[in-house]
Each structure stands twice: as structure tokens, then as C-alpha cells.
Scaffold this motif. Structure first.
Motif, PDB file in Angstrom:
ATOM      1  N   GLN A 139      66.731 -33.498  54.731  1.00  0.00           N
ATOM      2  CA  GLN A 139      65.241 -33.588  54.145  1.00  0.00           C
ATOM      3  C   GLN A 139      65.118 -33.015  52.893  1.00  0.00           C
ATOM      4  OE1 GLN A 139      63.018 -35.842  55.699  1.00  0.00           O
ATOM      5  NE2 GLN A 139      61.765 -35.147  54.041  1.00  0.00           N
ATOM      6  N   MET A 140      64.623 -33.600  51.953  1.00  0.00           N
ATOM      7  CA  MET A 140      64.529 -32.845  50.725  1.00  0.00           C
ATOM      8  C   MET A 140      62.951 -33.079  50.263  1.00  0.00           C
ATOM      9  SD  MET A 140      67.788 -34.128  48.419  1.00  0.00           S
ATOM     10  CE  MET A 140      67.323 -35.894  48.546  1.00  0.00           C
ATOM     11  N   ASN A 141      62.044 -32.129  50.236  1.00  0.00           N
ATOM     12  CA  ASN A 141      60.574 -32.284  49.884  1.00  0.00           C
ATOM     13  C   ASN A 141      60.565 -31.592  48.496  1.00  0.00           C
ATOM     14  OD1 ASN A 141      60.016 -33.422  52.469  1.00  0.00           O
ATOM     15  ND2 ASN A 141      60.011 -31.468  53.420  1.00  0.00           N
ATOM     16  N   SER A 142      59.532 -31.783  48.036  1.00  0.00           N
ATOM     17  CA  SER A 142      59.052 -31.143  46.536  1.00  0.00           C
ATOM     18  C   SER A 142      59.969 -31.110  45.447  1.00  0.00           C
ATOM     19  CB  SER A 142      58.615 -29.595  46.904  1.00  0.00           C
ATOM     20  OG  SER A 142      57.566 -29.502  47.889  1.00  0.00           O
ATOM     21  N   LEU A 143      60.386 -32.349  45.518  1.00  0.00           N
ATOM     22  CA  LEU A 143      61.586 -32.462  44.979  1.00  0.00           C
ATOM     23  C   LEU A 143      61.327 -32.519  43.185  1.00  0.00           C
ATOM     24  CD1 LEU A 143      63.363 -35.550  46.625  1.00  0.00           C
ATOM     25  CD2 LEU A 143      64.360 -33.746  45.849  1.00  0.00           C
ATOM     26  N   LYS A 144      62.241 -31.809  42.563  1.00  0.00           N
ATOM     27  CA  LYS A 144      62.196 -31.460  41.117  1.00  0.00           C
ATOM     28  C   LYS A 144      63.292 -32.207  40.349  1.00  0.00           C
ATOM     29  CE  LYS A 144      61.162 -26.558  42.251  1.00  0.00           C
ATOM     30  NZ  LYS A 144      61.779 -25.231  42.160  1.00  0.00           N
ATOM     31  N   PRO A 145      62.976 -32.752  39.021  1.00  0.00           N
ATOM     32  CA  PRO A 145      63.801 -33.117  38.175  1.00  0.00           C
ATOM     33  C   PRO A 145      65.284 -32.411  37.985  1.00  0.00           C
ATOM     34  CG  PRO A 145      61.680 -33.215  36.784  1.00  0.00           C
ATOM     35  CD  PRO A 145      61.655 -32.366  38.312  1.00  0.00           C
ATOM     36  N   GLU A 146      65.218 -31.218  38.400  1.00  0.00           N
ATOM     37  CA  GLU A 146      66.593 -30.430  38.278  1.00  0.00           C
ATOM     38  C   GLU A 146      67.162 -30.565  39.601  1.00  0.00           C
ATOM     39  OE1 GLU A 146      63.567 -29.113  37.687  1.00  0.00           O
ATOM     40  OE2 GLU A 146      63.408 -27.092  38.370  1.00  0.00           O
ATOM     41  N   ASP A 147      67.026 -31.564  40.748  1.00  0.00           N
ATOM     42  CA  ASP A 147      67.320 -31.751  41.789  1.00  0.00           C
ATOM     43  C   ASP A 147      68.490 -33.109  41.718  1.00  0.00           C
ATOM     44  OD1 ASP A 147      64.476 -30.686  43.717  1.00  0.00           O
ATOM     45  OD2 ASP A 147      66.361 -29.625  43.496  1.00  0.00           O
ATOM     46  N   THR A 148      68.156 -33.786  40.369  1.00  0.00           N
ATOM     47  CA  THR A 148      69.025 -35.050  40.051  1.00  0.00           C
ATOM     48  C   THR A 148      70.334 -34.746  40.139  1.00  0.00           C
ATOM     49  OG1 THR A 148      66.915 -35.716  38.827  1.00  0.00           O
ATOM     50  CG2 THR A 148      69.261 -36.767  38.373  1.00  0.00           C
ATOM     51  N   ALA A 149      71.124 -35.520  41.048  1.00  0.00           N
ATOM     52  CA  ALA A 149      72.464 -35.122  41.096  1.00  0.00           C
ATOM     53  C   ALA A 149      72.894 -36.218  42.227  1.00  0.00           C
ATOM     54  CB  ALA A 149      72.757 -33.664  41.678  1.00  0.00           C
ATOM     55  N   VAL A 150      74.068 -36.444  42.310  1.00  0.00           N
ATOM     56  CA  VAL A 150      75.032 -37.174  43.294  1.00  0.00           C
ATOM     57  C   VAL A 150      75.281 -36.046  44.444  1.00  0.00           C
ATOM     58  CG1 VAL A 150      76.948 -38.250  43.960  1.00  0.00           C
ATOM     59  CG2 VAL A 150      76.363 -38.539  41.509  1.00  0.00           C
ATOM     60  N   TYR A 151      74.821 -36.545  45.599  1.00  0.00           N
ATOM     61  CA  TYR A 151      74.798 -35.487  46.746  1.00  0.00           C
ATOM     62  C   TYR A 151      75.823 -36.114  47.573  1.00  0.00           C
ATOM     63  CZ  TYR A 151      70.380 -33.196  45.684  1.00  0.00           C
ATOM     64  OH  TYR A 151      69.539 -32.571  44.870  1.00  0.00           O
ATOM     65  N   TYR A 152      76.907 -35.096  47.826  1.00  0.00           N
ATOM     66  CA  TYR A 152      77.855 -35.273  48.804  1.00  0.00           C
ATOM     67  C   TYR A 152      77.726 -34.852  50.224  1.00  0.00           C
ATOM     68  CZ  TYR A 152      79.977 -36.827  44.469  1.00  0.00           C
ATOM     69  OH  TYR A 152      80.409 -37.284  43.301  1.00  0.00           O
ATOM     70  N   CYS A 153      78.171 -35.494  51.278  1.00  0.00           N
ATOM     71  CA  CYS A 153      78.314 -34.850  52.663  1.00  0.00           C
ATOM     72  C   CYS A 153      79.730 -34.388  52.832  1.00  0.00           C
ATOM     73  CB  CYS A 153      77.860 -35.811  53.637  1.00  0.00           C
ATOM     74  SG  CYS A 153      78.114 -35.511  55.402  1.00  0.00           S
ATOM     75  N   ALA A 154      79.983 -33.201  53.409  1.00  0.00           N
ATOM     76  CA  ALA A 154      81.358 -32.661  53.547  1.00  0.00           C
ATOM     77  C   ALA A 154      81.454 -32.190  55.248  1.00  0.00           C
ATOM     78  CB  ALA A 154      81.519 -31.510  52.763  1.00  0.00           C
ATOM     79  N   ALA A 155      82.395 -31.950  55.555  1.00  0.00           N
ATOM     80  CA  ALA A 155      82.763 -31.728  56.905  1.00  0.00           C
ATOM     81  C   ALA A 155      84.003 -30.757  56.997  1.00  0.00           C
ATOM     82  CB  ALA A 155      83.239 -32.935  57.889  1.00  0.00           C
ATOM     83  N   ARG A 156      83.969 -29.718  57.811  1.00  0.00           N
ATOM     84  CA  ARG A 156      85.418 -28.787  57.974  1.00  0.00           C
ATOM     85  C   ARG A 156      85.427 -28.452  59.436  1.00  0.00           C
ATOM     86  NH1 ARG A 156      84.180 -23.383  58.025  1.00  0.00           N
ATOM     87  NH2 ARG A 156      86.209 -22.845  56.723  1.00  0.00           N
ATOM     88  N   SER A 157      86.807 -28.317  59.762  1.00  0.00           N
ATOM     89  CA  SER A 157      87.081 -27.774  61.151  1.00  0.00           C
ATOM     90  C   SER A 157      86.678 -26.403  61.343  1.00  0.00           C
ATOM     91  CB  SER A 157      88.310 -28.210  61.495  1.00  0.00           C
ATOM     92  OG  SER A 157      89.007 -29.407  61.357  1.00  0.00           O
ATOM     93  N   GLY A 158      86.767 -25.964  62.549  1.00  0.00           N
ATOM     94  CA  GLY A 158      86.388 -24.458  62.662  1.00  0.00           C
ATOM     95  C   GLY A 158      85.134 -24.422  63.019  1.00  0.00           C
TER      96      GLY A 158
END
Length: 124
Positions: A82-101
Motif C-alpha cells: 500500500q503506497m500513500n502520499s506518493l511522490k514523483p521520486e517514487d516513479t519506478a518499476v516495482y518488483y515483487c521478490a521471494a526467498r526461502s528461509g
């Protein structure tokens, strides 16, 4: 092997909100630590947030602390940002990632599985 699919990106004005989702399939989602990273044009991929398997522990980058919230629903095999109060510097490609452990990680190298990314653009 787990597969991750992000959704929810888009164009939003500064000060607005977006909720990203990452749906996992192919492996017991509850056994995976998950995180969100982002990459802006010309910049390296950077850590945004991570959450442990039970959801009990979260970590955030200083740049998003207090504005973004990571959560997960193991029954739905989904992690959210959940992203609130977004700023222009938040502009990007957002990636989800997973790891074991069991431990969370803020390093991209600590994650073995990645989604394809979703574009977030914040206009001023």
C-alpha cells in the motif's frame, strides 16, 4: 518453483495512493519471505520493503517509511504494498521478490525469485 505476478501499477498524481499486489503460485507461499524492490530509469534496483513468512516482522527503506505498508495474506498467496502520499521520486518499476528461509533481507541478491514488474508513475 514459485511464480510471482505483480499488478496494480499505474499513473497517479503526487499525494495519491496505489496498492500493488503480488500473486504467488507453484510453491507454499507461507514458507517464503517476500519483498518489494523498485528500479527507476538509469538507477540500480533498490529495496523498498520486506515481510517475514508470518507477516510479523516488516522492514522499510527510509525513503518510504511512514508512507508505504507491506502486508501479506497467506490464504490468498498474495503480498501487498500500500503506497500513500506518493511522490514523483517514487516513479519506478516495482518488483515483487521471494526467498526461502526465515529471515528478511533488504538485499536484492538475497532473493531468488522475481516477478516481471509493474510500472508506477507519479506525476507532479
Amino acid at each position: 518453483q514459485v511464480q510471482l505476478v505483480e499488478s496494480g501499477g499505474g499513473l497517479v498524481q503526487a499525494g495519491g495512493s496505489l496498492r500493488l499486489s503480488c500473486a504467488a503460485s507453484g510453491r507454499a507461499f507461507s514458507m517464503l519471505v517476500t519483498g518489494w524492490f523498485r528500479q527507476a530509469p538509469g538507477k540500480e534496483r533498490e529495496f523498498v520493503a520486506t515481510i517475514t513468512r508470518s507477516g510479523g516482522i516488516t522492514y522499510y527503506a527510509d525513503s518510504v517509511k511512514g508512507r508505504f505498508t507491506i502486508s501479506r495474506d497467506n490464504a490468498k498467496n498474495t503480498v501487498y504494498l500500500q503506497m500513500n502520499s506518493l511522490k514523483p521520486e517514487d516513479t519506478a518499476v516495482y518488483y515483487c521478490a521471494a526467498r526461502s528461509g526465515t529471515s528478511a533481507s533488504t538485499a536484492a541478491s538475497g532473493y531468488g525469485t522475481w516477478g516481471q514488474g509493474t510500472q508506477v508513475t507519479v506525476s507532479s
